[in-house]
Design an enzyme around this catalytic site. Structure first.
Site, PDB file in Angstrom:
ATOM      1  N   LYS A 124       3.491  -2.777  11.113  1.00 47.24           N
ATOM      2  CA  LYS A 124       2.013  -2.576  11.887  1.00 47.24           C
ATOM      3  C   LYS A 124       2.390  -3.084  13.307  1.00 47.24           C
ATOM      4  CE  LYS A 124      -2.080  -1.652  11.046  1.00 47.24           C
ATOM      5  NZ  LYS A 124      -2.917  -0.453  10.303  1.00 47.24           N
ATOM      6  N   LYS A 183       0.977  -1.081   0.041  1.00 51.64           N
ATOM      7  CA  LYS A 183       0.105   0.004  -0.210  1.00 51.64           C
ATOM      8  C   LYS A 183       0.973   1.397  -0.037  1.00 51.64           C
ATOM      9  CE  LYS A 183      -3.069   0.078   3.319  1.00 51.64           C
ATOM     10  NZ  LYS A 183      -3.919   0.340   4.278  1.00 51.64           N
ATOM     11  N   ASP A 236      -5.218   3.165  13.929  1.00 57.20           N
ATOM     12  CA  ASP A 236      -6.073   1.820  13.510  1.00 57.20           C
ATOM     13  C   ASP A 236      -6.951   1.748  14.282  1.00 57.20           C
ATOM     14  OD1 ASP A 236      -5.445   0.123  11.207  1.00 57.20           O
ATOM     15  OD2 ASP A 236      -6.333  -1.264  12.528  1.00 57.20           O
TER      16      ASP A 236
HETATM   17  P1  NDP Z   1     -12.058   2.205  14.190  1.00 53.43           P
HETATM   18  O1  NDP Z   1     -11.786   1.246  15.632  1.00 53.43           O
HETATM   19  O2  NDP Z   1     -12.341   3.663  14.200  1.00 53.43           O
HETATM   20  O3  NDP Z   1     -13.739   1.444  13.557  1.00 53.43           O
HETATM   21  C1  NDP Z   1     -13.774   0.135  13.428  1.00 53.43           C
HETATM   22  C2  NDP Z   1     -15.256  -0.048  13.384  1.00 53.43           C
HETATM   23  O4  NDP Z   1     -15.408  -1.550  12.796  1.00 53.43           O
HETATM   24  C3  NDP Z   1     -16.017   0.000  14.818  1.00 53.43           C
HETATM   25  O5  NDP Z   1     -17.188   0.470  14.573  1.00 53.43           O
HETATM   26  C4  NDP Z   1     -16.229  -1.450  15.257  1.00 53.43           C
HETATM   27  O6  NDP Z   1     -17.374  -1.875  15.958  1.00 53.43           O
HETATM   28  C5  NDP Z   1     -16.340  -2.032  13.914  1.00 53.43           C
HETATM   29  N1  NDP Z   1     -16.154  -3.549  13.641  1.00 53.43           N
HETATM   30  C6  NDP Z   1     -15.095  -4.259  14.042  1.00 53.43           C
HETATM   31  N2  NDP Z   1     -15.291  -5.662  13.909  1.00 53.43           N
HETATM   32  C7  NDP Z   1     -16.381  -5.519  13.517  1.00 53.43           C
HETATM   33  C8  NDP Z   1     -17.213  -6.744  12.798  1.00 53.43           C
HETATM   34  N3  NDP Z   1     -16.498  -7.806  12.766  1.00 53.43           N
HETATM   35  N4  NDP Z   1     -18.093  -6.730  12.173  1.00 53.43           N
HETATM   36  C9  NDP Z   1     -18.761  -5.430  12.028  1.00 53.43           C
HETATM   37  N5  NDP Z   1     -18.126  -4.344  12.785  1.00 53.43           N
HETATM   38  C10 NDP Z   1     -16.985  -4.458  13.212  1.00 53.43           C
HETATM   39  O7  NDP Z   1     -11.363   1.667  12.895  1.00 53.43           O
HETATM   40  P2  NDP Z   1     -11.021   2.487  11.789  1.00 53.43           P
HETATM   41  O8  NDP Z   1     -12.239   2.884  11.198  1.00 53.43           O
HETATM   42  O9  NDP Z   1      -9.865   3.272  11.971  1.00 53.43           O
HETATM   43  O10 NDP Z   1     -10.702   1.129  10.721  1.00 53.43           O
HETATM   44  C11 NDP Z   1     -11.271   0.058   9.923  1.00 53.43           C
HETATM   45  C12 NDP Z   1     -10.496  -0.473   8.939  1.00 53.43           C
HETATM   46  O11 NDP Z   1      -9.907   0.363   8.069  1.00 53.43           O
HETATM   47  C13 NDP Z   1      -9.423  -1.445   9.542  1.00 53.43           C
HETATM   48  O12 NDP Z   1      -9.410  -2.728   8.953  1.00 53.43           O
HETATM   49  C14 NDP Z   1      -8.142  -0.470   9.489  1.00 53.43           C
HETATM   50  O13 NDP Z   1      -7.111  -1.404   9.578  1.00 53.43           O
HETATM   51  C15 NDP Z   1      -8.700   0.069   8.274  1.00 53.43           C
HETATM   52  N6  NDP Z   1      -7.652   1.195   8.126  1.00 53.43           N
HETATM   53  C16 NDP Z   1      -7.930   2.433   8.702  1.00 53.43           C
HETATM   54  C17 NDP Z   1      -7.360   3.577   8.394  1.00 53.43           C
HETATM   55  C18 NDP Z   1      -7.084   4.734   9.307  1.00 53.43           C
HETATM   56  O14 NDP Z   1      -6.600   5.712   8.920  1.00 53.43           O
HETATM   57  N7  NDP Z   1      -7.903   4.816  10.512  1.00 53.43           N
HETATM   58  C19 NDP Z   1      -6.192   3.522   7.453  1.00 53.43           C
HETATM   59  C20 NDP Z   1      -6.149   2.451   6.548  1.00 53.43           C
HETATM   60  C21 NDP Z   1      -6.940   1.344   6.824  1.00 53.43           C
HETATM   61  P3  NDP Z   1     -17.365  -1.255  17.537  1.00 53.43           P
HETATM   62  O15 NDP Z   1     -17.607   0.008  17.786  1.00 53.43           O
HETATM   63  O16 NDP Z   1     -18.413  -2.139  17.962  1.00 53.43           O
HETATM   64  O17 NDP Z   1     -15.957  -1.766  18.125  1.00 53.43           O
END
Ligand code: NDP
Length: 449
Positions: A126, A114, A166
């Site tokens: 990571k 990436k 993350d």
């Molecule tokens: P957050 O912690 O902000 O949010 C994760 C969200 O996903 C939460 O709402 C969580 O629920 C939900 N979640 C976790 N597991 C599940 C599941 N099995 N089914 C449904 N919902 C689920 O994380 P991010 O938004 O930052 O990251 C999300 C994804 O994006 C990850 O894969 C991360 O690696 C990727 N990513 C993030 C970046 C960033 O800048 N933040 C950059 C590039 C990739 P709950 O609220 O209940 O915990």
């Protein structure tokens, strides 16, 4: 090709047999770069395949911290410094009970490619801990972050390894991690990105991954003579990436109708109420059940009441955006999306689609934007944060947004050109892997062994 078998054998010998997610990521990359390797035997001569699947360093450490009842708690911490051929290691930190060496190796491996695809000079890493921030007080979060940094601060540095956010690590956690590094080293080095603005963070960083995802999708659709305007979109997750993707979908005139969390899914046919979603997930940090209590038009489906993956993928849509976590969109869910005539799937989370899901999208010629490309906006703006910190100058939100749009558009064009060069039609997943692999492998060869 025998090289994949050999590489997988090596990966299995040198890692734990249960590292299934990591092996899945390796296999996906190696399989898709076949047409490129056939034409470029020099990568075999330099044994790049075996070298690129082997992490440079894996650091494992114990984190001891004091909870609010003065009990000592213990967690596992990790950092996988996978490959620094292109530049210092760079990659986020995840705090979630599901964190294991397997998950972090997979994430670090994906991060190498990436980062390379962005065209920036950064390597891939990571880190994280099996710590659950849910239900913890602010004091406990601070103490945990301080203990995490104390345990391994001497393995990072602004020219060595730069951390970021993350799952479970947002501005609050980044602030505490940075504060502890400063206390321990007496330096204000840029060793972590996604900082709050008050600590030198970049405007637009928190929204960059979600906004970048929609910019990438718009560019791809534009190329096909399509647009998101007026289209129904489904999104999973309700964290940083999902919320900003929903926000940008509204900006471009689309209608985002779902979001989810670890407990269940919301389907709001009139469009997700963004203000309410932010209030519940960002301010109150509570479950989405509270959303359905406020919005009578919305349906809430509990995870425990729905056995076939995520309910999000049942909802008919033009575009689907998995933005929660890895392997959340299975083959079965992909088939439901196809049956409901989905036109494009763009990955906001890292590796959210399982290999059988990707195969189905390819077979049915569904446009598929892989995470390595589509969610690279976050790391791209992180590098802008580093360059602002180093030059002590700051860009406005508009400047950052303009640059982000430009970066996402360039990523798309570079991948499309790679697809054209290797006759891959619109197989952007293979195009992205080839582009990333080529840049990293060439840098490895140029540096010698
Ligand atoms: P957050 O912690 O902000 O949010 C994760 C969200 O996903 C939460 O709402 C969580 O629920 C939900 N979640 C976790 N597991 C599940 C599941 N099995 N089914 C449904 N919902 C689920 O994380 P991010 O938004 O930052 O990251 C999300 C994804 O994006 C990850 O894969 C991360 O690696 C990727 N990513 C993030 C970046 C960033 O800048 N933040 C950059 C590039 C990739 P709950 O609220 O209940 O915990």
């Amino acid at each position: 090709m025998k090289y994949i078998e050999n590489a997988m054998k090596l990966a299995r010998q040198s890692n734990c047999q249960s590292d299934t997610t990591f092996f899945q990521a390796i296999e996906e990359v190696l399989t898709s770069i076949k047409p490129f390797l056939k034409k470029n035997p020099q990568y075999f001569e330099h044994n790049i395949i075996d070298r690129i699947i082997y992490p440079n360093r894996e650091i494992r450490f114990k984190i001891e911290w004091l909870d609010d009842n003065n009990h000592i708690q213990v967690n596992n911490g990790y950092r996988v410094q996978f490959n620094n051929a292109l530049g210092p290691y760079k990659g986020g930190v995840r705090f979630h009970p599901s964190v294991t060496p397997d998950i972090l190796k997979f994430l670090a491996f994906e991060q190498i490619f990436k980062n390379a695809i962005t065209g920036l000079h950064i390597g891939g890493a990571k880190g994280g801990a099996d710590f659950d921030p849910k239900g913890k007080s602010d004091q406990e979060i601070m103490k945990f972050c301080q203990a995490f940094m104390t345990a391994f601060y001497n393995s990072i540095g602004e020219d060595i390894d730069i951390l970021g956010g993350d799952i479970g690590v947002g501005e609050r956690e980044v602030g505490y991690l940075f504060g502890q590094y400063k206390t321990l080293t007496n330096s204000y080095d840029s060793i972590i990105t996604s900082k709050p603005i008050s600590l030198g963070g970049s405007k637009g960083r928190s929204s960059a991954t979600g906004y970048g995802l929609i910019y990438f999708t718009e560019t791809l659709l534009e190329d096909m003579g399509e647009t998101l305007k007026g289209k129904i979109c489904t999104i999973s997750g309700s964290g940083n990436v999902a919320i900003h993707a929903i926000e940008k979908l509204y900006d471009v005139g689309a209608i985002p109708v779902t979001c989810s969390d670890s407990k269940g899914t919301i389907h709001d046919p009139n469009g997700i109420d963004l203000a309410l979603l932010k209030e519940i997930k960002l301010k109150k940090r509570s479950s989405l059940e509270a959303y359905a209590e406020e919005r009578k038009a919305a349906t809430y489906v509990k995870r425990e009441d729905y056995q076939s993956g995520s309910y999000v993928w049942e909802v008919p849509c033009f575009a689907a955006f998995p933005c929660a976590t890895q392997n959340e969109l299975s083959g079965e869910s992909a088939q439901k999306l196809i049956d409901n005539d989905v036109k494009i799937v763009a990955e906001g989370a890292n590796m959210p689609t399982t290999p059988d899901g990707i195969d189905l999208f390819m077979k049915h010629k569904i446009l598929f934007a892989p995470a390595k490309a589509a969610n690279a906006g976050g790391v791209a703006v992180s590098v802008l944060e580093m360059s602002q910190n180093n030059s002590l100058s700051y860009m406005s939100a508009e400047e950052i947004d303009e640059k982000l749009r430009g970066i996402m558009s360039k990523i798309f064009k570079d991948i499309k050109k790679t697809c054209d060069d290797y006759c891959l039609d619109m197989d952007l997943a293979s195009g992205a892997n080839i582009l990333g692999f080529k840049r990293v492998a060439n840098a490895m060869i140029a540096q010698g062994v």
